[in-house]
Write a protein that holds these residues in place. Sequence first.
Motif, PDB file in Angstrom:
ATOM      1  N   LYS A  22       0.835  -1.192   0.000  1.00  0.00           N
ATOM      2  CA  LYS A  22       0.000   0.000   0.000  1.00  0.00           C
ATOM      3  C   LYS A  22       0.873   1.246   0.000  1.00  0.00           C
ATOM      4  N   ILE A  23       0.369   2.315  -0.599  1.00  0.00           N
ATOM      5  CA  ILE A  23       1.072   3.586  -0.554  1.00  0.00           C
ATOM      6  C   ILE A  23       0.927   4.153   0.859  1.00  0.00           C
ATOM      7  N   LEU A  28       0.677  10.202   1.032  1.00  0.00           N
ATOM      8  CA  LEU A  28      -0.469  10.711   0.274  1.00  0.00           C
ATOM      9  C   LEU A  28      -0.954  12.038   0.829  1.00  0.00           C
ATOM     10  N   LEU A  29      -0.991  12.166   2.154  1.00  0.00           N
ATOM     11  CA  LEU A  29      -1.386  13.432   2.771  1.00  0.00           C
ATOM     12  C   LEU A  29      -0.413  14.547   2.384  1.00  0.00           C
ATOM     13  N   GLU A  36      -2.154  21.239  -3.210  1.00  0.00           N
ATOM     14  CA  GLU A  36      -2.978  22.384  -2.820  1.00  0.00           C
ATOM     15  C   GLU A  36      -2.192  23.684  -2.862  1.00  0.00           C
ATOM     16  N   GLN A  37      -0.873  23.592  -2.696  1.00  0.00           N
ATOM     17  CA  GLN A  37      -0.012  24.773  -2.765  1.00  0.00           C
ATOM     18  C   GLN A  37       0.328  25.150  -4.202  1.00  0.00           C
ATOM     19  N   GLY A  38      -0.114  24.353  -5.152  1.00  0.00           N
ATOM     20  CA  GLY A  38       0.132  24.662  -6.560  1.00  0.00           C
ATOM     21  C   GLY A  38       1.373  24.038  -7.148  1.00  0.00           C
ATOM     22  N   ILE A 262       5.839  21.337   3.750  1.00  0.00           N
ATOM     23  CA  ILE A 262       4.515  21.160   4.310  1.00  0.00           C
ATOM     24  C   ILE A 262       4.592  21.398   5.810  1.00  0.00           C
ATOM     25  N   ASN A 263       3.458  21.635   6.430  1.00  0.00           N
ATOM     26  CA  ASN A 263       3.382  21.825   7.875  1.00  0.00           C
ATOM     27  C   ASN A 263       2.709  20.635   8.515  1.00  0.00           C
TER      28      ASN A 263
END
Length: 264
Positions: A22-23, A28-29, A36-38, A262-263
């Motif tokens: 599985k990934i 994935l998150l 979402e940040q482009g 990412i945060n």
Amino acid sequence: MQNKKIFSFDIDMTLLNHEDYKITPSALLAIESLREQGHIIVLATGRNPENSDSRQFVDIVKPDAVIGLNGTLVKVGEEKIFEHFLDKDVLRGLAKYVEGKECSIGLTLEDKDYFFNPHIIDTYDFKRWGQHFRKFYPAEELFDLPIRTLTYIGPVEGAKDIEKKFPTLKLPLFAGMFGADVVEKVASKAEGLKRLCDYFGVDLKDTVSFGDSMNDKEILEESGLGIAMGNSIEELKQYADYVTDNIADDGVFNALVKFGFINT
């Protein structure tokens, strides 16, 4: 907002954990946060992304582009922006080379398995998966099919010997050391990444790449930031800018947090 970057991820043992096949959920998150940040998401793999066993992972990640078959196929969506095919004389030479040896060369194409010395593959599959599941087709049919790369299964010394006898080829070893990709030297994941940089108008310094096997060597070297997984083949780590945690310990997620992409 940071500069738009290209984030490139290998599949096997970088995103896809072979322990449960599985990934990693945390990866994935992280990828969704980057999207979402482009930023641009790329899968860079030795797999054929058009085969069903690989397509399922492409569909899960939903990348903007794919560098498949070690750079011999580059796609943006369904558009092929580059492809390269293996020299048929080299293929015939490889078929002759493996005669009588305890190794196998071939590939799965459109979900059909073509391998010289298929018993080697069958034995390996049973050892790994506990079952025989392939339907082998005559490997000689490869001579008349469009082939981009091949798979070698066998001892490491066999892969090294092939590189000596076939100077146009490279055989980057799998992390598990049970085989290697067979690729003509004109192609690599790194060259695929450069093509995508041109396509998307992104500077090569604004790229981040993750990998774990020797077919990731060039892309880790060429990227603005090259990150090797903690479970990587040891030789690969010397070419990385940073070595993160193992796949089972959220290596992709942790590295992206460390570098501020990412945060938590």
